[in-house]
Scaffold this motif. Structure first.
Motif, PDB file in Angstrom:
ATOM      1  N   HIS A 139       0.858  -1.182   0.000  1.00 26.33           N
ATOM      2  CA  HIS A 139       0.000   0.000   0.000  1.00 26.33           C
ATOM      3  C   HIS A 139       0.897   1.236   0.000  1.00 26.33           C
ATOM      4  O   HIS A 139       1.852   1.316   0.765  1.00 26.33           O
ATOM      5  N   THR A 187       1.161  -5.551   3.779  1.00 26.91           N
ATOM      6  CA  THR A 187       0.229  -6.278   4.637  1.00 26.91           C
ATOM      7  C   THR A 187      -0.068  -7.635   4.018  1.00 26.91           C
ATOM      8  O   THR A 187       0.145  -7.846   2.826  1.00 26.91           O
ATOM      9  N   GLU A 213      -5.870  -8.474   1.562  1.00 26.16           N
ATOM     10  CA  GLU A 213      -6.235  -7.327   0.736  1.00 26.16           C
ATOM     11  C   GLU A 213      -6.759  -6.149   1.544  1.00 26.16           C
ATOM     12  O   GLU A 213      -6.980  -5.084   0.997  1.00 26.16           O
ATOM     13  N   GLU A 214      -6.997  -6.321   2.839  1.00 24.43           N
ATOM     14  CA  GLU A 214      -7.515  -5.232   3.675  1.00 24.43           C
ATOM     15  C   GLU A 214      -6.513  -4.090   3.723  1.00 24.43           C
ATOM     16  O   GLU A 214      -5.326  -4.314   3.944  1.00 24.43           O
ATOM     17  N   ARG A 256      -4.459   0.156   8.720  1.00 21.12           N
ATOM     18  CA  ARG A 256      -4.806   1.337   9.511  1.00 21.12           C
ATOM     19  C   ARG A 256      -3.539   2.165   9.616  1.00 21.12           C
ATOM     20  O   ARG A 256      -2.483   1.658   9.983  1.00 21.12           O
TER      21      ARG A 256
END
Length: 109
Positions: free
Chosen positions: A17, A31, A34-35, A38
């Protein structure tokens, strides 16, 4: 033979990301899954192209800042050199004390 950690690395997909924080800095966050992550401080996840564009801007700003610092340092050392010469200090000593190395005239011949 792969280690258990290497097996896990191949089994769990890693998502990258691209982040631009509110203060203008950038970051990459990896990460699993796929989330989206934060963020630890205010910012937003952006497309890779936008991230790379901001990164290029930061690199250009950094290069400009370094050039400015070098110019200021040269002006300071030259001023010190010229003040020492005006006070009667020999050129070689003035150069050594000030850190300024005047350009020598090209040898003719």
């Amino acid at each position: 033979m792969p280690t258990p950690l290497e097996d896990l690395a191949h089994a769990v997909p890693l998502s990258t990301h691209f982040v631009i924080y509110e203060d203008g800095t950038t970051g990459l966050i990896g990460t699993t899954g796929e989330e989206p992550p934060r963020l630890s401080r205010p910012g937003r996840i952006v497309p890779e192209e936008r991230y790379r564009g901001r990164l290029a801007e930061l690199e250009a700003e950094h290069a400009e800042h370094i050039a400015q610092l070098q110019a200021e340092d040269l002006a300071r050392t030259r001023g010190d050199y010229e003040a020492l010469i005006a006070a009667g200090v020999p050129a070689a000593t003035a150069s050594r004390l000030s850190g300024y190395a005047p350009l020598e005239p090209a040898a003719e011949g």
